[in-house]
Design a protein around this motif. Structure first.
Motif, PDB file in Angstrom:
ATOM      1  N   THR A  44       1.858   2.232   4.626  1.00  0.00           N
ATOM      2  CA  THR A  44       1.616   3.508   5.292  1.00  0.00           C
ATOM      3  C   THR A  44       2.861   4.382   5.270  1.00  0.00           C
ATOM      4  O   THR A  44       2.805   5.570   4.924  1.00  0.00           O
ATOM      5  CB  THR A  44       1.166   3.264   6.744  1.00  0.00           C
ATOM      6  OG1 THR A  44      -0.009   2.454   6.750  1.00  0.00           O
ATOM      7  CG2 THR A  44       0.885   4.573   7.452  1.00  0.00           C
TER       8      THR A  44
ATOM      9  N   HIS B 201       3.587   5.502   1.667  1.00  0.00           N
ATOM     10  CA  HIS B 201       2.687   6.571   1.228  1.00  0.00           C
ATOM     11  C   HIS B 201       3.084   7.901   1.858  1.00  0.00           C
ATOM     12  O   HIS B 201       3.154   8.935   1.169  1.00  0.00           O
ATOM     13  CB  HIS B 201       1.248   6.212   1.588  1.00  0.00           C
ATOM     14  CG  HIS B 201       0.262   7.279   1.287  1.00  0.00           C
ATOM     15  ND1 HIS B 201      -0.146   8.201   2.231  1.00  0.00           N
ATOM     16  CD2 HIS B 201      -0.398   7.598   0.141  1.00  0.00           C
ATOM     17  CE1 HIS B 201      -1.013   9.038   1.686  1.00  0.00           C
ATOM     18  NE2 HIS B 201      -1.193   8.694   0.425  1.00  0.00           N
TER      19      HIS B 201
ATOM     20  N   TYR C 111      -3.729   4.099   5.676  1.00  0.00           N
ATOM     21  CA  TYR C 111      -3.391   5.208   6.585  1.00  0.00           C
ATOM     22  C   TYR C 111      -3.179   4.765   8.023  1.00  0.00           C
ATOM     23  O   TYR C 111      -3.118   5.589   8.914  1.00  0.00           O
ATOM     24  CB  TYR C 111      -4.477   6.286   6.500  1.00  0.00           C
ATOM     25  CG  TYR C 111      -4.650   6.796   5.098  1.00  0.00           C
ATOM     26  CD1 TYR C 111      -3.752   7.714   4.562  1.00  0.00           C
ATOM     27  CD2 TYR C 111      -5.678   6.321   4.292  1.00  0.00           C
ATOM     28  CE1 TYR C 111      -3.888   8.162   3.258  1.00  0.00           C
ATOM     29  CE2 TYR C 111      -5.812   6.776   2.984  1.00  0.00           C
ATOM     30  CZ  TYR C 111      -4.922   7.695   2.469  1.00  0.00           C
ATOM     31  OH  TYR C 111      -5.064   8.115   1.195  1.00  0.00           O
TER      32      TYR C 111
END
Length: 317
Positions: free
Chosen positions: A21, A24, A310
């Motif tokens: 997460t 990213h 996410y």
């Protein structure tokens, strides 16, 4: 045949991360790259393989990661690719120093061989650099948080930290690289090939540098662009230098040969074709988990074993 080989430069660089997460968010939101492929490590399918690049996922722009949740930090040092450099336009230094500083990053501005270099680290401590160049190509920047005028254009260089560089330098020269600069004070030698992105390799040989150890924040391997037709010749060249190359491995989006150099760095020779859009439209690259055909039968199992990209994941102790 091997005498005529020459790579135009980097194809991709793959590193290890700890939190998918955070990884990213940093590469897409802070650096403004596009997630062009969301897949898995084909040799360890419980781990994502995330690819960040320009809008099209062009060879020479793709920074990729194996994010092992909670992975312990590695140590950057001798025997590794020790820093990854990207190209930015010459007048973008102030934009990036301000942007990175606002994100709370420690930023250092360096003059190296006449270029202004913005140096910082990613969330796992991987050394990154933005090199301001008057000859930065227009590229194919993705739409996103970074204005096109200041966007990263692709790779500039890879830095290799070696305790003994002789064998690696001989290999680089056989790959088409020529020494163009040298700075004795920093133990740095610059090698360039004929390309417009990712065409530089900096070799740093400092006997005081401790050996590196793998882990989060370190480079796993460095991939160079080659053609399909020359793959067998690249294997032959590697063998001529006393290394033990892999067979040609089909990675779905490119075909690769791997060999660990005498300096300790894992090199990959990867083809430009068929590219990241071979299995999903360019408009939706990276939006869903993509698997090569030979893993599709395990999709349910693989998806169940992956964290939500996410959602926050636990940090290493």
């Amino acid at each position: 045949m091997t005498d005529s080989l020459e790579t135009p430069g980097l194809h991709h660089v793959t590193a290890i991360a700890s939190d998918p997460t955070a990884n990213h968010a940093f590469y897409t939101e802070t650096l403004g790259l596009r997630l062009v492929k969301r897949s898995v490590n084909q040799d360890d399918v419980g781990v994502y393989h995330l690819f960040y690049a320009d809008d099209a996922g062009s060879p020479g722009t793709s920074m990729t990661f194996f994010p092992y949740v909670g992975a312990r930090s590695g140590r950057v040092g001798a025997g590794q690719a020790s820093a990854v450099s990207f190209t930015i336009p010459e007048d973008s230094v102030d934009y990036w120093t301000d942007r990175l500083g606002e994100q709370g990053l420690d930023v250092e501005t360096i003059d190296r061989f006449g270029d202004t270099v913005v140096a910082f680290e990613d969330p796992d401590g991987l050394p990154l650099e933005l090199v301001a160049r008057a000859d930065a190509p227009a590229g194919d920047p993705p739409a996103g948080p970074v204005p096109e005028t200041h966007a990263i254009r692709g790779f500039f260089a890879i830095e290799l930290s070696l305790s003994d560089a002789d064998a690696t330098v001989e290999l680089l020269e056989a790959m088409g690289y020529t020494e163009t600069e040298r700075d004795e004070a920093s133990h740095r030698r610059r090698f360039e090939t004929h390309g417009d992105i990712g065409f530089v390799v900096d070799v740093v040989t400092d006997p005081a540098t401790p050996a590196g150890s793998p882990g989060a924040g370190t480079v796993h391997h460095v991939a160079y662009r080659v053609t399909d037709e020359e793959q067998d010749a690249w294997r032959e060249l590697v063998q001529e230098h006393g290394l033990r190359p892999s067979q040609v491995i089909d990675r779905k989006w490119f075909r690769s040969v791997y060999a660990r150099t005498r300096g300790g760095v894992l090199f990959e020779f990867a083809t430009a074709e068929p590219g990241y859009d071979v299995d999903e439209p360019r408009a939706t690259l990276g939006e869903s988990l993509v698997l090569p055909e030979w893993l599709e039968g395990r999709r349910e199992e693989i998806e169940a074993g992956l964290p939500d990209l996410y959602s926050a994941t636990p940090a290493a102790e």
